[in-house]
Design a protein around this motif. Structure first.
Motif, PDB file in Angstrom:
ATOM      1  N   ARG A 177       0.713  -1.196   0.095  1.00  0.00           N
ATOM      2  CA  ARG A 177       0.017   0.037   0.016  1.00  0.00           C
ATOM      3  C   ARG A 177       0.827   1.111  -0.108  1.00  0.00           C
ATOM      4  NH1 ARG A 177      -5.592  -0.230   3.210  1.00  0.00           N
ATOM      5  NH2 ARG A 177      -5.808  -1.768   1.420  1.00  0.00           N
ATOM      6  N   THR A 178       1.880   1.109   0.800  1.00  0.00           N
ATOM      7  CA  THR A 178       2.809   2.419   0.823  1.00  0.00           C
ATOM      8  C   THR A 178       3.790   2.483  -0.525  1.00  0.00           C
ATOM      9  OG1 THR A 178       3.210   2.143   3.197  1.00  0.00           O
ATOM     10  CG2 THR A 178       4.766   3.304   2.099  1.00  0.00           C
ATOM     11  N   VAL A 179       4.143   1.341  -1.313  1.00  0.00           N
ATOM     12  CA  VAL A 179       4.738   1.282  -2.257  1.00  0.00           C
ATOM     13  C   VAL A 179       3.880   1.728  -3.385  1.00  0.00           C
ATOM     14  CG1 VAL A 179       6.421   0.047  -3.812  1.00  0.00           C
ATOM     15  CG2 VAL A 179       6.458  -0.417  -1.396  1.00  0.00           C
ATOM     16  N   ALA A 180       2.635   1.579  -3.516  1.00  0.00           N
ATOM     17  CA  ALA A 180       1.958   2.027  -4.386  1.00  0.00           C
ATOM     18  C   ALA A 180       1.667   3.611  -4.460  1.00  0.00           C
ATOM     19  CB  ALA A 180       0.463   1.441  -4.265  1.00  0.00           C
ATOM     20  N   ARG A 181       1.459   3.883  -2.911  1.00  0.00           N
ATOM     21  CA  ARG A 181       1.538   5.408  -2.788  1.00  0.00           C
ATOM     22  C   ARG A 181       2.624   6.185  -3.502  1.00  0.00           C
ATOM     23  NH1 ARG A 181       1.206   5.845   2.465  1.00  0.00           N
ATOM     24  NH2 ARG A 181      -0.904   4.815   2.396  1.00  0.00           N
ATOM     25  N   ASP A 182       3.850   5.630  -3.417  1.00  0.00           N
ATOM     26  CA  ASP A 182       5.132   5.877  -3.930  1.00  0.00           C
ATOM     27  C   ASP A 182       4.942   6.174  -5.469  1.00  0.00           C
ATOM     28  OD1 ASP A 182       6.486   5.569  -1.490  1.00  0.00           O
ATOM     29  OD2 ASP A 182       7.376   3.844  -2.090  1.00  0.00           O
ATOM     30  N   ILE A 183       4.549   5.132  -5.931  1.00  0.00           N
ATOM     31  CA  ILE A 183       4.291   5.246  -7.512  1.00  0.00           C
ATOM     32  C   ILE A 183       3.109   6.104  -7.980  1.00  0.00           C
ATOM     33  CG2 ILE A 183       4.046   3.766  -9.652  1.00  0.00           C
ATOM     34  CD1 ILE A 183       6.394   3.108  -7.899  1.00  0.00           C
ATOM     35  N   ARG A 184       2.197   6.362  -7.330  1.00  0.00           N
ATOM     36  CA  ARG A 184       1.229   7.144  -7.599  1.00  0.00           C
ATOM     37  C   ARG A 184       1.501   8.627  -7.348  1.00  0.00           C
ATOM     38  NH1 ARG A 184      -3.579   9.610  -4.112  1.00  0.00           N
ATOM     39  NH2 ARG A 184      -5.068  10.053  -5.892  1.00  0.00           N
ATOM     40  N   VAL A 197       2.126  -4.545  -6.155  1.00  0.00           N
ATOM     41  CA  VAL A 197       1.929  -3.397  -6.123  1.00  0.00           C
ATOM     42  C   VAL A 197       1.025  -2.879  -6.952  1.00  0.00           C
ATOM     43  CG1 VAL A 197       3.319  -0.961  -6.160  1.00  0.00           C
ATOM     44  CG2 VAL A 197       4.376  -2.984  -5.232  1.00  0.00           C
ATOM     45  N   ALA A 198       1.095  -3.523  -8.128  1.00  0.00           N
ATOM     46  CA  ALA A 198      -0.105  -2.960  -9.267  1.00  0.00           C
ATOM     47  C   ALA A 198      -1.287  -3.006  -8.947  1.00  0.00           C
ATOM     48  CB  ALA A 198       0.423  -3.567 -10.666  1.00  0.00           C
ATOM     49  N   TYR A 199      -1.691  -4.295  -7.975  1.00  0.00           N
ATOM     50  CA  TYR A 199      -3.046  -4.719  -7.823  1.00  0.00           C
ATOM     51  C   TYR A 199      -3.437  -3.724  -6.601  1.00  0.00           C
ATOM     52  CZ  TYR A 199      -6.846  -6.936  -5.110  1.00  0.00           C
ATOM     53  OH  TYR A 199      -8.006  -7.184  -4.604  1.00  0.00           O
ATOM     54  N   GLU A 200      -2.679  -3.534  -5.802  1.00  0.00           N
ATOM     55  CA  GLU A 200      -2.980  -2.309  -4.361  1.00  0.00           C
ATOM     56  C   GLU A 200      -3.123  -0.994  -5.080  1.00  0.00           C
ATOM     57  OE1 GLU A 200      -3.829  -0.682  -1.420  1.00  0.00           O
ATOM     58  OE2 GLU A 200      -3.090  -2.840  -1.207  1.00  0.00           O
ATOM     59  N   TYR A 201      -2.415  -0.542  -5.992  1.00  0.00           N
ATOM     60  CA  TYR A 201      -2.493   0.670  -6.793  1.00  0.00           C
ATOM     61  C   TYR A 201      -4.069   0.875  -7.616  1.00  0.00           C
ATOM     62  CZ  TYR A 201      -0.943   4.638  -9.503  1.00  0.00           C
ATOM     63  OH  TYR A 201      -0.924   5.938  -9.963  1.00  0.00           O
ATOM     64  N   ALA A 202      -4.440  -0.417  -8.174  1.00  0.00           N
ATOM     65  CA  ALA A 202      -5.660  -0.379  -8.905  1.00  0.00           C
ATOM     66  C   ALA A 202      -6.606  -0.490  -7.876  1.00  0.00           C
ATOM     67  CB  ALA A 202      -5.608  -1.634  -9.679  1.00  0.00           C
ATOM     68  N   ALA A 203      -6.601  -1.273  -6.619  1.00  0.00           N
ATOM     69  CA  ALA A 203      -7.418  -1.226  -5.631  1.00  0.00           C
ATOM     70  C   ALA A 203      -7.844  -0.045  -4.896  1.00  0.00           C
ATOM     71  CB  ALA A 203      -7.319  -2.405  -4.742  1.00  0.00           C
ATOM     72  N   ALA A 245      -1.118  -9.069   3.463  1.00  0.00           N
ATOM     73  CA  ALA A 245      -2.270  -9.870   3.192  1.00  0.00           C
ATOM     74  C   ALA A 245      -3.685  -9.454   3.905  1.00  0.00           C
ATOM     75  CB  ALA A 245      -1.989 -11.175   4.005  1.00  0.00           C
ATOM     76  N   LEU A 246      -3.508  -8.625   4.951  1.00  0.00           N
ATOM     77  CA  LEU A 246      -4.676  -7.986   5.340  1.00  0.00           C
ATOM     78  C   LEU A 246      -5.230  -6.979   4.420  1.00  0.00           C
ATOM     79  CD1 LEU A 246      -3.523  -7.626   9.178  1.00  0.00           C
ATOM     80  CD2 LEU A 246      -5.105  -9.194   8.315  1.00  0.00           C
ATOM     81  N   ASN A 247      -4.414  -6.348   3.834  1.00  0.00           N
ATOM     82  CA  ASN A 247      -4.845  -5.179   2.697  1.00  0.00           C
ATOM     83  C   ASN A 247      -5.395  -5.663   1.710  1.00  0.00           C
ATOM     84  OD1 ASN A 247      -3.736  -3.018   4.523  1.00  0.00           O
ATOM     85  ND2 ASN A 247      -2.092  -3.125   3.575  1.00  0.00           N
ATOM     86  N   ASN A 248      -4.949  -7.162   1.386  1.00  0.00           N
ATOM     87  CA  ASN A 248      -5.595  -7.519  -0.031  1.00  0.00           C
ATOM     88  C   ASN A 248      -6.750  -8.101   0.270  1.00  0.00           C
ATOM     89  OD1 ASN A 248      -3.496  -6.901  -1.727  1.00  0.00           O
ATOM     90  ND2 ASN A 248      -2.332  -8.758  -1.261  1.00  0.00           N
TER      91      ASN A 248
END
Length: 273
Positions: free
Chosen positions: A65-72, A94-100, A203-206
């Motif tokens: 979730r944090t890494v996806a925030r970096d990329i965003r 990371v891509a799945y988290e970004y999209a979600a 896992a919890l975030n997913n």
């Protein structure tokens, strides 16, 4: 500088933005054979995720979730908002988290050669059944993996990469030199393993993310000598529109083993209306 750290990235081409996220133990370089073809149709952005390549290696923040925030934040700093997104291996997570997390900002999503913590990845942690995936447990042992690998980065990476490849020499000696050099930087091994050590939080975030299906079209891609159709099957419960592609004569390292096939798949998928 994004989200409190320095991210290195490469950018090429023009057109709709397409972000490519790499896996372990690599960097943006894993996409270098694919970028020229994609850059004829897209503005291609390939960052080194935190902990890898020439990006910073902070002490924490390796949950996806944090890494996806970096990329965003990088995408926004570059002046884009809605993107196409592809991720391989850890980059797939990371891509799945970004999209979600930011569904209105991802037009189409392609995921390659990985599972998702909390959503089926755990089935592959049985090393008696999947002995080639022994590294999950090894990387999770705090302090052990980095201590044993330090000073032997190229030896370890040569074995690791070629063991998971269909063509063991598709990742060349020069590539291995580059990846080993980056992994030998201060803090790099520890940082890269922290992505694995964050799996319980992921896992919890997913599981939270999975309560709402992705609305954008999703393409699951696997190598025919690796995960094959499994990536698409994994995504079917998580998205409304899922298609599957299997890349021939490829193991785990699809962008380097079969870049032409992959570039054609991604171009066809991301140019659909």
């Amino acid at each position: 500088m994004v989200n409190g750290l320095r991210l290195h990235y490469v950018i090429a081409g023009s057109g709709d933005p397409l972000v490519l996220l790499h896996g372990w133990p690599q960097s943006w370089r894993e996409w270098r054979h694919v970028i020229p073809e994609l850059a004829s149709r897209f503005t291609v952005i390939a960052p080194d995720m935190r902990g890898f390549g020439d990006s910073d290696k902070p002490s924490g923040g390796y949950d996806k979730r944090t890494v996806a925030r970096d990329i965003r934040e990088l995408v926004h700093v570059l002046g884009f908002r809605e993107i196409h997104l592809a991720g391989h291996d850890l980059g797939m997570m990371v891509a799945y988290e970004y999209a979600a997390s930011y569904p209105a900002e991802v037009r189409r999503l392609a995921v390659l050669e990985a599972g998702l913590p909390g959503l089926g990845l755990e089935a592959f942690l049985d090393t008696a059944k999947y002995p080639h995936l022994w590294h999950f447990g090894f990387f999770n042992a705090p302090g052990v993996a980095e201590t044993l690998i330090a000073g032997r980065e190229k030896l370890f990476l040569s074995h690791f990469i070629r063991h998971l490849a269909y063509d063991p020499y598709a990742v060349t000696g020069d590539d291995l030199d580059e990846y080993a050099d980056r992994m030998s930087a201060p803090g790099a091994l520890r940082a890269s393993f922290e992505h694995y050590r964050a799996f319980p939080a992921d896992a919890l975030n997913n599981q939270e993310n999975a309560r709402k299906k992705l609305a954008m079209p999703v393409l699951g891609i696997g190598g025919d000598h690796s995960l094959g159709e499994h990536v698409g099957k994994l995504m079917e419960p998580l998205a409304d529109q899922v298609s599957t592609a299997v890349v021939e004569r490829s193991g785990h390292w699809v962008p380097e083993e079969q870049p032409e096939q992959l570039a054609n798949l991604l171009t066809g998928f991301f140019t659909q209306p």
